[in-house]
Design a protein around this motif. Structure first.
Motif, PDB file in Angstrom:
ATOM      1  N   LYS A   1      64.384 -94.556  14.468  1.00  0.00           N
ATOM      2  CA  LYS A   1      63.848 -95.014  15.751  1.00  0.00           C
ATOM      3  C   LYS A   1      62.333 -94.825  15.758  1.00  0.00           C
ATOM      4  N   PRO A   2      61.562 -95.907  15.711  1.00  0.00           N
ATOM      5  CA  PRO A   2      60.105 -95.768  15.796  1.00  0.00           C
ATOM      6  C   PRO A   2      59.699 -95.179  17.146  1.00  0.00           C
ATOM      7  N   PHE A   3      58.696 -94.314  17.159  1.00  0.00           N
ATOM      8  CA  PHE A   3      58.169 -93.760  18.397  1.00  0.00           C
ATOM      9  C   PHE A   3      57.067 -94.638  18.973  1.00  0.00           C
TER      10      PHE A   3
ATOM     11  N   GLN B   1      59.396 -95.449  24.988  1.00  0.00           N
ATOM     12  CA  GLN B   1      59.918 -94.478  25.952  1.00  0.00           C
ATOM     13  C   GLN B   1      61.052 -93.665  25.333  1.00  0.00           C
ATOM     14  N   LEU B   2      60.962 -92.334  25.448  1.00  0.00           N
ATOM     15  CA  LEU B   2      61.956 -91.438  24.874  1.00  0.00           C
ATOM     16  C   LEU B   2      62.449 -90.464  25.934  1.00  0.00           C
ATOM     17  N   THR B   3      63.624 -89.911  25.710  1.00  0.00           N
ATOM     18  CA  THR B   3      64.122 -88.846  26.577  1.00  0.00           C
ATOM     19  C   THR B   3      64.283 -87.588  25.733  1.00  0.00           C
ATOM     20  N   GLU B   4      64.060 -86.430  26.343  1.00  0.00           N
ATOM     21  CA  GLU B   4      64.179 -85.182  25.583  1.00  0.00           C
ATOM     22  C   GLU B   4      65.630 -84.946  25.163  1.00  0.00           C
ATOM     23  N   LYS B   5      66.575 -85.381  25.977  1.00  0.00           N
ATOM     24  CA  LYS B   5      67.985 -85.232  25.621  1.00  0.00           C
ATOM     25  C   LYS B   5      68.273 -85.963  24.317  1.00  0.00           C
TER      26      LYS B   5
ATOM     27  N   GLN C   1      51.415 -88.593  18.556  1.00  0.00           N
ATOM     28  CA  GLN C   1      50.809 -88.740  19.885  1.00  0.00           C
ATOM     29  C   GLN C   1      51.811 -89.281  20.897  1.00  0.00           C
ATOM     30  N   ALA C   2      52.699 -90.169  20.445  1.00  0.00           N
ATOM     31  CA  ALA C   2      53.723 -90.711  21.339  1.00  0.00           C
ATOM     32  C   ALA C   2      54.667 -89.608  21.812  1.00  0.00           C
ATOM     33  N   LEU C   3      54.993 -88.675  20.917  1.00  0.00           N
ATOM     34  CA  LEU C   3      55.841 -87.541  21.287  1.00  0.00           C
ATOM     35  C   LEU C   3      55.170 -86.720  22.390  1.00  0.00           C
ATOM     36  N   ILE C   4      53.907 -86.423  22.211  1.00  0.00           N
ATOM     37  CA  ILE C   4      53.180 -85.602  23.181  1.00  0.00           C
ATOM     38  C   ILE C   4      53.018 -86.337  24.505  1.00  0.00           C
ATOM     39  N   GLN C   5      52.789 -87.655  24.440  1.00  0.00           N
ATOM     40  CA  GLN C   5      52.645 -88.439  25.670  1.00  0.00           C
ATOM     41  C   GLN C   5      53.953 -88.509  26.445  1.00  0.00           C
ATOM     42  N   ASN C   6      55.057 -88.626  25.729  1.00  0.00           N
ATOM     43  CA  ASN C   6      56.361 -88.688  26.388  1.00  0.00           C
ATOM     44  C   ASN C   6      56.759 -87.348  26.992  1.00  0.00           C
ATOM     45  N   PHE C   7      56.338 -86.255  26.331  1.00  0.00           N
ATOM     46  CA  PHE C   7      56.757 -84.923  26.772  1.00  0.00           C
ATOM     47  C   PHE C   7      55.562 -83.983  26.882  1.00  0.00           C
ATOM     48  N   PRO C   8      54.762 -84.107  27.941  1.00  0.00           N
ATOM     49  CA  PRO C   8      53.634 -83.189  28.124  1.00  0.00           C
ATOM     50  C   PRO C   8      54.139 -81.739  28.165  1.00  0.00           C
ATOM     51  N   GLY C   9      53.458 -80.850  27.461  1.00  0.00           N
ATOM     52  CA  GLY C   9      53.894 -79.457  27.411  1.00  0.00           C
ATOM     53  C   GLY C   9      55.134 -79.259  26.578  1.00  0.00           C
ATOM     54  N   PHE C  10      55.378 -80.142  25.635  1.00  0.00           N
ATOM     55  CA  PHE C  10      56.580 -80.109  24.813  1.00  0.00           C
ATOM     56  C   PHE C  10      56.741 -78.769  24.097  1.00  0.00           C
ATOM     57  N   LYS C  11      57.933 -78.189  24.170  1.00  0.00           N
ATOM     58  CA  LYS C  11      58.267 -76.950  23.475  1.00  0.00           C
ATOM     59  C   LYS C  11      59.130 -77.292  22.263  1.00  0.00           C
ATOM     60  N   GLN C  12      58.664 -76.936  21.092  1.00  0.00           N
ATOM     61  CA  GLN C  12      59.359 -77.311  19.862  1.00  0.00           C
ATOM     62  C   GLN C  12      60.689 -76.597  19.694  1.00  0.00           C
ATOM     63  N   LYS C  13      60.744 -75.334  20.078  1.00  0.00           N
ATOM     64  CA  LYS C  13      61.953 -74.515  19.936  1.00  0.00           C
ATOM     65  C   LYS C  13      62.441 -74.568  18.483  1.00  0.00           C
TER      66      LYS C  13
ATOM     67  N   SER D   1      48.423 -80.807  17.452  1.00  0.00           N
ATOM     68  CA  SER D   1      49.251 -80.820  18.660  1.00  0.00           C
ATOM     69  C   SER D   1      49.889 -79.462  18.936  1.00  0.00           C
ATOM     70  N   GLY D   2      49.603 -78.498  18.064  1.00  0.00           N
ATOM     71  CA  GLY D   2      50.154 -77.160  18.252  1.00  0.00           C
ATOM     72  C   GLY D   2      51.592 -77.020  17.806  1.00  0.00           C
ATOM     73  N   LEU D   3      52.069 -77.962  16.982  1.00  0.00           N
ATOM     74  CA  LEU D   3      53.449 -77.933  16.508  1.00  0.00           C
ATOM     75  C   LEU D   3      53.513 -77.300  15.119  1.00  0.00           C
TER      76      LEU D   3
END
Length: 264
Positions: free
Chosen positions: A52-54, A186-190, A207-219, A237-239
């Motif tokens: 799935k392209p981001f 457009q992505l969903t975290e689920k 960048q698309a990942l960060i834009q879709n999920f501001p404050g994203f936690k990698q876990k 991106s701090g990942l």
């Protein structure tokens, strides 16, 4: 869109590892057929692999491109850093009714892009050069074959300035031509959390990942990156990066993933 093998919970020697990679998301379009390295990887390790392209590329129309007041026919060399740039460049030339000279030189970031030119030119009868997939490798090839060319760099609206900086330092005549816009999907975290490993191939994908999920936690999500620019985008991106390619002994992403799995 799916390569699915029921043995996903098994490692290659048949033992179960709760920390093993079971599902992988490749942020690129699905290969055209099952005869590809990812299918072999899925079979060997019992993986679920999805594509799935981001991002997607939104081409500029000929009317939009004319605003840049750039005529491809005025240049003697083109620099390609992606297959998408190759497609859009020749599409634009057709729309603009620009005939690409048979003497045009083509400098490509890597061999895959260079070979992709066969879709549009008589490859063996043209001057095509390629680097090793890195900006440094590309600039070394340009320096080696430079003969007073006037360079055109087809690029996206959010491209890195590494190449243009190089041309300015080298005092080679060059122009950047924005030929497509990079639009995040457009992505969903689920949806994202279904995977144990996400593989990126471009800084724009990160960048698309960060834009879709501001404050994203990698876990526990593992991340792989192909190419130095993508690697740097992940780190910026701090990942945390689990897999990087190309690297010594792992020239491709599939080889790098296989090596990682064998170490688990």
């Amino acid at each position: 869109m799916l390569i699915n093998h029921p043995a996903a919970s098994q490692s290659m020697n048949g033992s179960t590892n709760r920390n093993a990679i079971k599902s992988i998301l490749i942020t690129q379009p699905k290969p055209e057929n099952d005869k590809n390295p990812y299918s072999e990887l899925a079979r060997k390790f019992g993986l679920v692999i999805e594509f799935k392209p981001f991002i997607h590329l939104e081409p500029l129309s000929a009317k939009e491109f004319r605003k840049w007041k750039i005529n491809p026919a005025d240049f003697t060399a083109v620099v390609f850093t992606s297959r998408g740039a190759v497609d859009q460049f020749f599409k634009l030339c057709d729309e603009l009714r620009v005939k690409v000279s048979a003497d045009m030189k083509y400098y490509c970031l890597g061999e895959t892009i260079a070979l992709y030119l066969q879709k549009y030119i008589l490859y063996r009868k043209r001057k095509v050069f390629h680097g090793d997939g890195t900006v440094k490798g590309l600039t070394e090839i340009i320096d080696k074959h430079y003969d007073g060319e006037k360079f055109l760099i087809p690029c996206s609206d959010n491209h890195k300035s590494d190449l243009s900086d190089y041309f300015r330092r080298a005092k080679y005549e060059c122009a950047e031509a924005v030929i497509f816009k990079t639009v995040p999907v457009q992505l969903t975290e689920k949806e994202l959390r279904k995977y144990d490993l996400v593989v990126f191939f471009t800084p724009a994908g990160v960048q698309a990942l960060i834009q879709n999920f501001p404050g994203f936690k990698q876990k526990g999500l593992r991340i792989a990156a192909f190419g130095p620019l993508t690697t740097q985008a992940v780190l910026d991106s701090g990942l945390k990066l689990a897999i990087q390619a190309p690297a010594p002994g792992t020239p491709s992403m599939t080889v790098a993933i296989e090596h990682f799995l064998q170490q688990r």
